[in-house]
Scaffold this active site. Structure first.
Site, PDB file in Angstrom:
ATOM      1  N   GLU A 407      10.761 -12.388   2.075  1.00 14.05           N
ATOM      2  CA  GLU A 407       9.304 -12.488   1.987  1.00 14.05           C
ATOM      3  C   GLU A 407       8.609 -11.139   2.023  1.00 14.05           C
ATOM      4  OE1 GLU A 407      10.738 -16.501   2.939  1.00 14.05           O
ATOM      5  OE2 GLU A 407      11.218 -14.511   3.737  1.00 14.05           O
ATOM      6  N   HIS A 474       8.706 -25.733   9.803  1.00 15.48           N
ATOM      7  CA  HIS A 474       8.235 -26.160   8.491  1.00 15.48           C
ATOM      8  C   HIS A 474       6.922 -26.929   8.582  1.00 15.48           C
ATOM      9  CE1 HIS A 474      12.549 -25.499   7.789  1.00 15.48           C
ATOM     10  NE2 HIS A 474      12.262 -25.358   6.506  1.00 15.48           N
TER      11      HIS A 474
END
Length: 668
Positions: A407, A474
């Site tokens: 990322e 998540h």
């Protein structure tokens, strides 16, 4: 793969086919930053500059590399690369103004040293977090490759910086995508006081290139002719055959990390050994023997540069101190964005939230013909939520790019694309994963325009939220991490119509936008949405229903929870405000409603402490206190991580708490 230069005690120079003019120019280019540095050390002791990171002894690297580059090619230097700036012929008074925090510098006194960039000279300076530099270089190089410009991007770091995870991510991305980048490591022996033996456990940092399938070279960083001729050769090759190359320059830092730290931790025999390898003194002796240089010319050049330095210091000293206002400071946090309304068409189709995002993204790709999408699995697979399904067939793999799992490097690559004039959308597979790229978001993207007037034309798509039993990694709705950070815009639609129009605006906006998409709403919410491209302005909340009893403020999935609860209580006449964008925030709509109803309740999915509901509550108390008939109420999820199993997730969420708190507030 790796070539090595012999370690030299008595330095030898091979001028190859270089003419005398080039030989002399390289000397001049090294002498000038050395004399500037010597002057800066005097000014530092006099308190006329606040800090100095010396590159004395390393001039051959900065000068040799920069001289080998074309002037329209980007260089990303560090704080010991004064020679990059002087070789690019930046007026000295502007550099002096920068170091003194004057308005004529490059950061308006907002950052120091070499923490700046300048598009005029194709230089992008560092931030104190060293790692992002390599990833940003990847983005600039990617832009060059996409535009077929046959350019090379050059980026510097020190041997200590190579321990940063961002560096490894960026090297991997550059190798996978075969980006035209020269990654330059200045191995000067110490990261502040920590020697290389405590920084890494290999003989040569160039060996790390093997793991990335990358070519590497070791160069004597104190030999200007070796640096220059090798870099000319490599840069020419990379322009013709785009690929990344890792270059380790062996050199030494003759002064402290910065002057305050000193060099007492360095063994004296090591200092003495490297003093004999001074790049300027050795090259000067060589040029004298070759007849290219004379003692009179040396004196003449020194006098010329000392006068130039003095004259430019006088210009910088003569500048007035910075006088600013709060409005000036606030106005520079974001790049100006003139919103252009594109009205919706009359034809609509019923879309789910996920469909509206996909359609809006596709129409923006059609409207901006160089817009790039990057993310894990976004290409042939279409993303884990299938939002980019079919995009590769329409737009090609250059514009719809699968990325490694990294990322930080991908967000930094997006920043590099922006510097080179290309918009990008980065899909964070889950909003939770932004933590792996948190530093470039809050320290690079958010601060670039304020620091040196460089836009970060990037949208980060953030699939977020609970209600799908996905657990702590998540399911977070982490918008408050970013509404806190000046320079970022945060958007959080609850309906398909808003999602499509706001996404179009986010992509048009030249500022960094975090676009939150609630996963539980992806396929559960449907709405008639205009089929053509249209925009919705940021900072304009939607008033979903009107009433005089109470103001209900929510965003994301919480909007639907509030509406569902109110359906069960038709006797409660409420203003329901869907914020839609959290930064900027529509405070006018909030204040107008609260002044009318006298009561306010704020519902958020995020946990309570530090959430945006707290700020909204404080704003209402400050601006609407005399209109309130009851305390402002915040309703939020538990102050725990988000659990996995349904019964625990249901207990965690604020969804089922809202009704009771609403009724209590109505009875107050």
């Amino acid at each position: 793969m790796k070539t090595s230069a012999l370690e030299k005690t008595n330095m030898t120079f091979d001028k190859q086919s270089l003419d005398n003019t080039t030989l002399l120019n390289l000397y001049k280019r090294m002498l000038k930053p050395r004399l500037i540095e010597e002057k800066m050390l005097i000014l530092l002791r006099q308190g006329k500059v606040s800090k100095w990171f010396s590159g004395i002894g390393q001039e051959a690297i900065s000068v040799g590399v920069t001289a080998a580059m074309h002037k329209d090619e980007y260089i990303l230097p560090m704080h010991r690369n004064l020679g990059v700036f002087t070789t690019r012929d930046i007026p000295l008074h502007r550099l002096f103004s920068q170091w003194q925090g004057k308005a004529n510098g490059f950061t308006k006194g907002r950052d120091r040293s070499f923490h700046f960039g300048t598009q005029e000279f194709n230089i992008v300076g560092m931030i104190s977090h060293l790692g992002p530099q390599f990833g940003v270089a990847d983005g600039i190089a990617l832009a060059s490759k996409l535009k077929n410009k046959n350019q090379v991007t050059t980026v510097f770091t020190g041997e200590g910086g190579t321990s940063e995870g961002d560096i490894h991510e960026a090297l991997n991305v550059a190798s996978v995508w075969q980006l035209p980048v020269l990654f330059c490591i200045e191995n000067n022996g110490y990261g502040l006081s920590t020697p290389t033996t405590e920084q890494y456990n290999c003989k040569d940092l160039a060996d790390r290139a093997i793991g990335y399938g990358m070519e590497s070279h070791i160069i004597d960083g104190n030999n200007i002719l070796e640096v220059y001729t090798k870099l000319v050769e490599l840069a020419t090759s990379v322009r013709e055959n785009p690929r990344p190359i890792l270059i380790e320059f062996k050199t030494f830092r003759m002064r402290g990390h910065e002057e305050a730290s000193g060099t007492k931790y360095v063994p004296q025999e090591l200092m003495d050994e490297w003093a004999t390898k001074d790049p300027i003194e050795n090259y000067q002796e060589f040029l004298l023997k070759e007849g290219v240089l004379t003692t009179d010319l040396i004196s003449e050049l020194k006098a010329k540069y000392i006068t130039e330095i003095s004259d430019n210091l006088d210009i910088a000293y003569a500048e007035t101190e910075i006088v600013s206002t709060e409005s000036n400071e606030l106005n520079d946090v974001y790049q100006d964005f003139i919103y252009q309304e594109v009205k919706e068409n009359n034809e609509t189709s019923e879309l789910r939230l996920i469909d509206s995002i996909s359609e809006g993204l596709k129409q923006s790709m059609e409207r901006h013909d160089d817009l790039v999408i990057m993310g894990q699995d976004v290409a042939e697979y279409g993303g884990v939520f299938k939002i980019t399904d079919g995009f590769v067939a329409q737009f090609g793999k250059d514009r719809v790019r699968n990325t490694p799992i990294c990322e930080s490097a991908i967000i930094e690559t997006a920043m590099g694309l922006s510097i080179a004039g290309i918009k990008s959308v980065v899909e964070l597979q889950f909003a939770d994963f932004v933590t792996s790229g948190f530093n470039p978001v809050v320290n690079y993207l958010a601060k670039s325009h304020y620091r040196w007037n460089q836009k970060a034309d990037i949208v980060l798509r953030m699939p977020c939220g609970a209600g799908v039993a996905a657990g702590p990694f998540h399911s977070q709705t982490n918008e408050a991490w970013f509404t806190k950070t000046p320079g970022l815009k945060v958007v959080y639609p609850a309906f398909p119509y808003d999602a499509k129009g706001l996404l179009a605006t986010a992509i048009n906006d030249p500022n960094p936008v975090l676009f939150f998409e609630h996963k539980a709403l992806y396929r559960s919410i449907r709405q008639e949405v205009p089929t053509d491209y249209f925009t919705i302005p940021f900072g304009k909340a939607a008033l979903l229903q009107t009433g005089s009893d109470i103001t209900v403020i929510a965003y994301g999935a919480a909007v639907h929870w509030a509406l569902s609860t109110l359906e069960k209580h038709p006797d409660i006449n409420a203003d329901v405000i869907d914020l839609r964008s959290l930064q900027p925030l529509d405070t006018d709509a909030i204040y107008a409603s609260v002044k009318k109803t006298g009561r306010a309740i704020i519902l958020q999915e995020d946990s309570l402490f530090g959430g945006i509901a707290s700020d909204i509550s404080a704003l209402i108390m400050e601006h609407c206190f005399e209109h309130l008939d009851a305390p402002v109420k915040r309703v939020a999820s538990l102050d725990t991580p988000i659990p996995f199993i349904n019964q625990l997730e249901d207990q965690y969420l604020s969804r089922d708490k809202f009704e009771g708190e609403l009724l209590k507030l109505m009875d107050y």
